[in-house]
Design a protein around this motif. Structure first.
Motif, mmCIF file in Angstrom:
data_model
loop_
_atom_site.group_PDB
_atom_site.id
_atom_site.type_symbol
_atom_site.label_atom_id
_atom_site.label_comp_id
_atom_site.label_asym_id
_atom_site.label_seq_id
_atom_site.Cartn_x
_atom_site.Cartn_y
_atom_site.Cartn_z
ATOM 1 N N UNK A 166 -8.752 2.283 18.776
ATOM 2 C CA UNK A 166 -8.195 2.802 17.527
ATOM 3 C C UNK A 166 -7.158 1.840 16.953
ATOM 4 N N UNK A 167 -6.342 1.272 17.843
ATOM 5 C CA UNK A 167 -5.363 0.284 17.381
ATOM 6 C C UNK A 167 -6.067 -0.941 16.821
ATOM 7 N N UNK A 168 -7.134 -1.358 17.478
ATOM 8 C CA UNK A 168 -7.904 -2.518 17.003
ATOM 9 C C UNK A 168 -8.486 -2.252 15.619
ATOM 10 N N UNK A 169 -8.870 -1.013 15.365
ATOM 11 C CA UNK A 169 -9.408 -0.639 14.050
ATOM 12 C C UNK A 169 -8.338 -0.812 12.972
ATOM 13 N N UNK A 170 -7.127 -0.346 13.266
ATOM 14 C CA UNK A 170 -6.026 -0.495 12.307
ATOM 15 C C UNK A 170 -5.720 -1.971 12.079
ATOM 16 N N UNK A 171 -5.692 -2.740 13.167
ATOM 17 C CA UNK A 171 -5.386 -4.173 13.073
ATOM 18 C C UNK A 171 -6.430 -4.898 12.227
ATOM 19 N N UNK A 172 -7.705 -4.539 12.419
ATOM 20 C CA UNK A 172 -8.780 -5.164 11.635
ATOM 21 C C UNK A 172 -8.635 -4.818 10.157
ATOM 22 N N UNK A 173 -8.265 -3.558 9.873
ATOM 23 C CA UNK A 173 -8.066 -3.143 8.478
ATOM 24 C C UNK A 173 -6.880 -3.887 7.855
ATOM 25 N N UNK A 174 -5.829 -4.121 8.655
ATOM 26 C CA UNK A 174 -4.686 -4.895 8.182
ATOM 27 C C UNK A 174 -5.097 -6.345 7.916
ATOM 28 N N UNK A 175 -5.989 -6.838 8.764
ATOM 29 C CA UNK A 175 -6.500 -8.193 8.567
ATOM 30 C C UNK A 175 -7.232 -8.328 7.245
ATOM 31 N N UNK A 176 -8.010 -7.314 6.893
ATOM 32 C CA UNK A 176 -8.694 -7.306 5.602
ATOM 33 C C UNK A 176 -7.673 -7.297 4.459
ATOM 34 N N UNK A 177 -6.586 -6.558 4.647
ATOM 35 C CA UNK A 177 -5.546 -6.497 3.621
ATOM 36 C C UNK A 177 -4.926 -7.882 3.386
ATOM 37 N N UNK A 178 -4.796 -8.653 4.446
ATOM 38 C CA UNK A 178 -4.284 -10.021 4.312
ATOM 39 C C UNK A 178 -5.298 -10.891 3.565
ATOM 40 N N UNK A 179 -6.563 -10.750 3.943
ATOM 41 C CA UNK A 179 -7.628 -11.524 3.289
ATOM 42 C C UNK A 179 -7.702 -11.218 1.789
ATOM 43 N N UNK A 181 -5.268 -10.344 -0.086
ATOM 44 C CA UNK A 181 -3.959 -10.570 -0.708
ATOM 45 C C UNK A 181 -3.234 -9.273 -1.032
ATOM 46 N N UNK A 182 -3.469 -8.251 -0.232
ATOM 47 C CA UNK A 182 -2.745 -6.987 -0.387
ATOM 48 C C UNK A 182 -1.482 -7.019 0.477
ATOM 49 N N UNK A 183 -1.578 -7.674 1.642
ATOM 50 C CA UNK A 183 -0.428 -7.917 2.510
ATOM 51 C C UNK A 183 -0.240 -9.418 2.672
ATOM 52 N N UNK A 184 0.982 -9.836 2.927
ATOM 53 C CA UNK A 184 1.254 -11.270 3.085
ATOM 54 C C UNK A 184 0.982 -11.744 4.504
ATOM 55 N N UNK A 185 1.106 -10.843 5.492
ATOM 56 C CA UNK A 185 0.778 -11.196 6.876
ATOM 57 C C UNK A 185 0.434 -9.923 7.629
ATOM 58 N N UNK A 186 -0.195 -10.098 8.769
ATOM 59 C CA UNK A 186 -0.611 -8.954 9.569
ATOM 60 C C UNK A 186 0.519 -8.582 10.529
ATOM 61 N N UNK A 187 1.163 -7.425 10.352
ATOM 62 C CA UNK A 187 2.280 -7.033 11.225
ATOM 63 C C UNK A 187 1.872 -6.839 12.674
ATOM 64 N N UNK A 188 0.575 -6.728 12.919
ATOM 65 C CA UNK A 188 0.090 -6.516 14.283
ATOM 66 C C UNK A 188 0.269 -7.757 15.151
ATOM 67 N N UNK A 189 0.521 -8.915 14.518
ATOM 68 C CA UNK A 189 0.700 -10.132 15.297
ATOM 69 C C UNK A 189 1.898 -10.034 16.228
ATOM 70 N N UNK A 190 2.840 -9.166 15.895
ATOM 71 C CA UNK A 190 4.054 -9.029 16.709
ATOM 72 C C UNK A 190 3.895 -7.992 17.821
ATOM 73 N N UNK A 191 2.749 -7.320 17.889
ATOM 74 C CA UNK A 191 2.537 -6.251 18.864
ATOM 75 C C UNK A 191 1.887 -6.806 20.123
ATOM 76 N N UNK A 192 2.453 -6.459 21.275
ATOM 77 C CA UNK A 192 1.870 -6.855 22.557
ATOM 78 C C UNK A 192 0.863 -5.778 22.960
ATOM 79 N N UNK A 193 -0.400 -6.133 22.936
ATOM 80 C CA UNK A 193 -1.446 -5.139 23.213
ATOM 81 C C UNK A 193 -1.823 -5.058 24.689
ATOM 82 N N UNK A 194 -1.233 -5.910 25.514
ATOM 83 C CA UNK A 194 -1.605 -5.947 26.924
ATOM 84 C C UNK A 194 -1.399 -4.610 27.626
ATOM 85 N N UNK A 195 -0.282 -3.966 27.308
ATOM 86 C CA UNK A 195 0.093 -2.758 28.032
ATOM 87 C C UNK A 195 -0.878 -1.605 27.828
#
Length: 378
Positions: A166-179, A181-195
């Motif tokens: 589910x988190x990956x789905x949100x991240x992918x949608x955010x990635x589309x927003x960057x592509x 030009x709706x967002x300037x960067x993907x905020x998910x880049x700062x999230x540690x998904x390992x845990x």
């Protein structure tokens, strides 16, 4: 004396963090629009105790600098945040539907189901959240919400795999927003998904001897055999092998390369073919719009591969994607650097290729330890 004008600061810098095991973790220090964030690349420098270690570090630094250059380019090409923020004033759940529609239009119908599940959980977590509200804290809060929530269907806590999807789905949608030009960067880049990702499946691959065993063993389907071995020597996914047309195979003198758009990432791939891969191309070249390989269904391929591997005396459970793992490990074993291997694999990020490098490091350590066995007392 007049003060010297301070040069414009670099927005992205490479930093290093000392680890307990003596290695150094490489990360990027990104300062943009008066905000600082860090991106850990999952790349590591090892103590330079040998020429091999020094070479490995050179390749690793080359990969890190390539990522740094891409981040600087991304920042340079971004539009002003003010313009983007107006576009981002849309409900996150609505944007997920936009993402789903785009992917469905592109033929990826499986996305619709996971988007539906993600939207249901977001409506429970933050139904009025807008796209511009999403940041690291929001995403970490969503993960915490999922961890503390039980499934209405089973009345049990959600599995780590489900939360990760589910988190990956949100991240992918955010990635589309960057592509878009709706967002300037993907905020998910700062999230540690390992845990929350749980245990990762071991990446199985075939050794060179096992590949040779398969080459020498008859298979009930010659098409499947050729396609599988072709992928062992070039690394193509089965989706790309199925879609490969003769017009994608470029002949230049005695050299052959592929030029195709990957099905999974939609990125263009330029892939030189070595002599071994060329051997498994069909002998008779078809029309430019014809498929190079004619393959049965996925389930049929799996059955054929299972029987073939068993006949060859291989105990591993062989699936088609193992051919891709085999290519990556062979490339790195033979001395190809991470960045080059990443390009050949068509990976969107060199961090993905790093997984295979860890496999090779283990094999190298095992090989070194074999020396001890020669000097052990009986």
């Amino acid at each position: 004396m007049a003060r010297t004008k301070k040069s414009e600061s670099v927005p992205v810098r490479i930093r290093f963090k000392e680890l307990e095991n003596g290695n150094k973790s490489i990360y990027l220090d990104i300062y943009y629009e008066r905000k600082r964030r860090y991106e850990f690349l999952k790349l590591y420098l090892v103590p330079e105790n040998s020429a091999e270690a020094k070479t490995q570090n050179e390749h690793t630094l080359k990969a890190a600098n390539a990522i740094k250059a891409q981040r600087i380019l991304d920042i340079t090409n971004k539009k002003p945040q003010k313009d983007l923020s107006d576009k981002a004033k849309v409900l996150l759940t609505d944007w997920l539907h936009v993402y789903s529609e785009k992917k469905t239009k592109d033929g990826k119908t499986s996305v619709e189901k996971v988007v539906h599940s993600t939207v249901k959980q977001l409506e429970r977590y933050a139904p009025k959240a807008m796209l511009c509200d999403v940041d690291k804290s929001f995403l970490e809060g969503f993960v915490q919400h999922m961890t503390e929530t039980k499934s209405r269907r089973t009345n049990r806590p959600f599995a780590k795999k489900t939360i990760s999807n589910l988190l990956a789905c949100i991240i992918a949608a955010l990635g589309l927003a960057v592509e878009e030009d709706v967002l300037s960067f993907n905020p998910a880049e700062a999230v540690d998904r390992k845990a929350i990702q749980g245990e990762k499946k071991k990446r199985e691959y075939l050794t060179i001897d096992e590949v040779k065993m398969l080459m020498d063993t008859p298979c009930t389907s010659e098409d499947v055999k050729k396609a599988f071995l072709f992928s062992c020597f070039c690394g193509l996914r089965i989706s790309d092998v199925r879609a490969l047309l003769w017009k994608d195979v470029i002949y230049e003198s005695d050299k052959i390369h592929l030029e195709l758009r990957q099905k999974k990432t939609e990125a263009l791939l330029y892939l030189p073919l070595n002599k071994q891969a060329q051997c498994f191309l069909p002998a008779n070249k078809g029309n430019v719009e014809e498929c190079v390989f004619s393959l049965p269904s996925q389930s049929t391929i799996s059955k054929i591969l299972g029987r073939w591997a068993k006949d060859a005396g291989i105990s591993k459970k062989v699936c088609y994607h193992m051919s891709r793992h085999t290519f990556a490990t062979m490339e790195l074993t033979m001395g190809a650097d991470l960045y080059t291997t990443s390009l050949l694999m068509g990976h969107s990020n060199v961090q993905i290729t790093q997984i295979y490098a860890k496999i090779i490091d283990v094999k190298k350590e095992q090989a070194v330890m074999m020396i001890d066995a020669l000097f052990n007392e009986p």
